[in-house]
Design a protein around this motif. Structure first.
Motif, PDB file in Angstrom:
ATOM      1  N   LEU A   5      23.478 -22.902 -19.817  1.00 59.71           N
ATOM      2  CA  LEU A   5      22.425 -22.500 -20.746  1.00 59.71           C
ATOM      3  C   LEU A   5      22.763 -21.208 -21.476  1.00 59.71           C
ATOM      4  O   LEU A   5      22.375 -21.021 -22.635  1.00 59.71           O
ATOM      5  CB  LEU A   5      21.100 -22.330 -19.993  1.00 59.71           C
ATOM      6  N   PRO A 127      16.481 -23.191 -13.376  1.00 65.02           N
ATOM      7  CA  PRO A 127      17.750 -22.557 -13.726  1.00 65.02           C
ATOM      8  C   PRO A 127      18.252 -21.637 -12.620  1.00 65.02           C
ATOM      9  O   PRO A 127      17.465 -20.989 -11.918  1.00 65.02           O
ATOM     10  CB  PRO A 127      17.407 -21.760 -14.989  1.00 65.02           C
ATOM     11  N   THR A 159      19.030 -27.461 -16.802  1.00 62.41           N
ATOM     12  CA  THR A 159      18.896 -28.625 -17.672  1.00 62.41           C
ATOM     13  C   THR A 159      18.212 -28.219 -18.973  1.00 62.41           C
ATOM     14  O   THR A 159      17.594 -27.171 -19.057  1.00 62.41           O
ATOM     15  CB  THR A 159      18.068 -29.722 -16.978  1.00 62.41           C
ATOM     16  N   ASP A 161      18.486 -27.599 -23.184  1.00 56.78           N
ATOM     17  CA  ASP A 161      19.357 -27.331 -24.333  1.00 56.78           C
ATOM     18  C   ASP A 161      20.587 -26.554 -23.881  1.00 56.78           C
ATOM     19  O   ASP A 161      20.645 -25.325 -23.954  1.00 56.78           O
ATOM     20  CB  ASP A 161      18.602 -26.543 -25.409  1.00 56.78           C
ATOM     21  N   THR A 162      21.588 -27.261 -23.431  1.00 55.56           N
ATOM     22  CA  THR A 162      22.781 -26.628 -22.882  1.00 55.56           C
ATOM     23  C   THR A 162      23.792 -26.305 -23.975  1.00 55.56           C
ATOM     24  O   THR A 162      23.844 -26.952 -25.024  1.00 55.56           O
ATOM     25  CB  THR A 162      23.453 -27.544 -21.842  1.00 55.56           C
ATOM     26  N   ASP A 165      27.808 -29.240 -21.377  1.00 59.10           N
ATOM     27  CA  ASP A 165      27.373 -30.108 -20.293  1.00 59.10           C
ATOM     28  C   ASP A 165      28.410 -30.116 -19.181  1.00 59.10           C
ATOM     29  O   ASP A 165      29.622 -30.100 -19.431  1.00 59.10           O
ATOM     30  CB  ASP A 165      27.173 -31.535 -20.809  1.00 59.10           C
ATOM     31  N   ARG A 302      24.991 -27.092 -29.532  1.00 65.59           N
ATOM     32  CA  ARG A 302      24.408 -25.754 -29.442  1.00 65.59           C
ATOM     33  C   ARG A 302      25.431 -24.667 -29.109  1.00 65.59           C
ATOM     34  O   ARG A 302      25.066 -23.493 -29.024  1.00 65.59           O
ATOM     35  CB  ARG A 302      23.306 -25.720 -28.378  1.00 65.59           C
TER      36      ARG A 302
END
Length: 482
Positions: A5, A127, A159, A161-162, A165, A302
């Motif tokens: 994240l 998180p 989990t 908006d990472t 991945d 992102r």
């Protein structure tokens, strides 16, 4: 899907020049002159594994929601405390909720990646903040004195908006002792580098990387970034070649500008790599130490938003040359200097007081009157607002992340200090609130009234029991304007 994240890093401001070390010790061992190139990151006297971890975590969570964090994992082989949870101090400094889980991870040069694997496995519900920090002390005139570097890195996983991945992990455990430090010894011992290279890396890593890639379903040629730190130069290139990974994928180990930060180095290089990655690229992170850990990530759309905090490159730009080898030896405890009569005062922290005032001392939490809006530090039952001495109207008011400015500044050449002169003065926070703070990272010209500062978590003193007193100091604000 679980992934990364946010990431952050911390590299101390001071950079010890290896040439200065070589000039001082090569008379004893001429072969060390060959190591006198580049520089390494050096903790100031008031920095250690915990303070660096706090700064890396703050860099990671800049502007983020701390309340959502479920656990804090701190990895290091150089913890200040053998019997006090170091991650717990970091949690307090970050003003996280008391129901936040904390865990120390240690015992190997791959403790950082092992902690990250645990964090990724546990991040499905909330998180997890994984931090790795290292401040290794080397024996004078040793190769490690040149190779080591002080730094920390933080990775927030969960989990949503990472930035990248998580594709999987693979670990191999083999008691191949290339590096060790006994619990009753100050210095680590490293075995002969050629044997480590030929019998350790060359025989363990290629098979492990191949097995990991097969497990992940990734073709070696598809790896875009190969992150593999090692104090032995050229190892990453050799392992990539043996695994079939393209040479351009090998990431810069940053040895010439930071040094080798032990178990923090893989996470540090991962943070640096994410800042450069493009969507869809595959990142393979590898660490070595009594076996190896291998982790794979794929950058998401992102990933371009990862460049919002200082990060590794931002800290590298905040650089000050240090070429005084005696100062380095003093700060690392290798030599003692006479501090005079004023240095003989030993102020012990009452542990009951620390517990009661832990938010004040470790979190820099003041008070804000809900009736008048007056901000004060420390928080008290009675407000300091003029003509409005309200009672029990103050709410907790964290100050550490607020911008501040210098109101007064003094450089005291008589007070005992490990980095004379002792600098202190009044600072005022945006929105109100003042207190007398120590200043750190101040150049010879000192500070100007009105200059912007920010607060940093630092060591204030260490008493004769070995207990470290942490608090917050004001440093010149080096962050770019918003």
């Amino acid at each position: 899907m679980v992934g990364i994240l946010a990431l952050g890093a911390y590299v101390p401001r001071l950079r010890l020049q290896r040439a200065a070390v070589a000039r001082s010790v090569s008379w004893f061992n001429p072969a060390l002159a060959a190591l006198g190139k580049g520089e390494r990151a050096l903790c100031a006297w008031d920095e250690d594994t915990i303070t660096m971890a706090v700064e890396a975590a703050r860099d990671c969570m800049a502007g983020g929601d701390r309340a959502a964090i479920g656990k804090v994992l701190l990895a290091s082989t150089t913890f200040p405390y053998a019997d006090r949870q170091n991650a717990g101090v970091v949690k307090e400094a970050l003003t996280l909720d008391d129901d936040t889980g904390t865990l120390d991870v240690t015992g190997s040069q791959r403790a950082g990646t092992s902690a990250l694997i645990v964090a990724l496995d546990a991040a499905g519900n909330a998180p997890v903040l994984c931090v790795a920090s290292e401040n290794a002390i080397a024996k004078p005139a040793s190769e490690a004195e040149f190779v080591n570097g002080d730094a920390a890195a933080a990775v927030l996983v969960g989990t949503g908006d990472t930035l990248a991945d998580f594709l999987g992990s693979h670990s191999v455990s083999i008691d191949f002792v290339d590096h060790f430090r006994a619990s009753d010894r100050r210095y680590a011992v490293a075995w002969e580098s050629r044997w480590v290279r030929d019998e350790g890396y060359a025989k363990i890593m290629p098979a492990a990387i191949g097995a990991a890639l097969a497990k992940f379903g990734i073709d070696p040629a598809a790896v875009d970034h190969f992150v593999m730190p090692s104090p032995v130069r050229g190892i990453a290139q050799a392992m990539a070649r043996a695994a079939g990974i393209a040479p351009p994928a090998v990431c810069d180990p940053l040895q010439d500008v930071i040094g080798d930060a032990g178990c923090a180095q893989p996470l540090l290089l991962l943070a640096d790599t994410i800042e450069k990655a493009r969507p869809g690229e595959i990142i393979l992170v590898v660490s070595f130490g009594q076996g190896c850990d291998i982790l794979a990530f794929r950058a998401t759309e992102r990933v371009t938003q990862a460049r919002q905090a200082l990060g590794v490159q931002g800290w590298l730009k905040r650089r000050a040359v240090e070429d005084n080898y005696v100062k380095y030896l003093y700060w690392t405890g290798e030599i003692t200097l006479d501090g005079g009569l004023r240095s003989e005062l030993d102020l012990k922290m009452p542990l009951s007081l620390l517990y009661r005032e832990r938010k004040t001392l470790l979190g820099l939490v003041g008070g804000r009157c809900r009736e008048t809006g007056t901000v004060q530090f420390p928080k008290t039952r009675i407000s300091v607002a003029q003509n409005a001495r309200m009672v029990d109207t103050q709410d907790d008011y964290p100050l550490a992340e607020l911008p501040a400015r210098v109101v007064t500044f003094t450089a005291d050449h008589l007070a005992a200090s490990d980095a004379p002169p002792a600098c202190y003065g009044m600072v005022e926070f945006d929105g109100g609130g003042r207190f007398v703070a120590d200043f750190a990272d101040v150049d010879a010209e000192g500070m100007a009234v009105g200059a912007p500062v920010r607060m940093m978590f630092r060591l204030k003193r260490k008493d004769e029991r070995g207990f470290k007193h942490y608090f917050w100091k004001a440093v010149p604000d080096y962050r770019p304007a918003a």
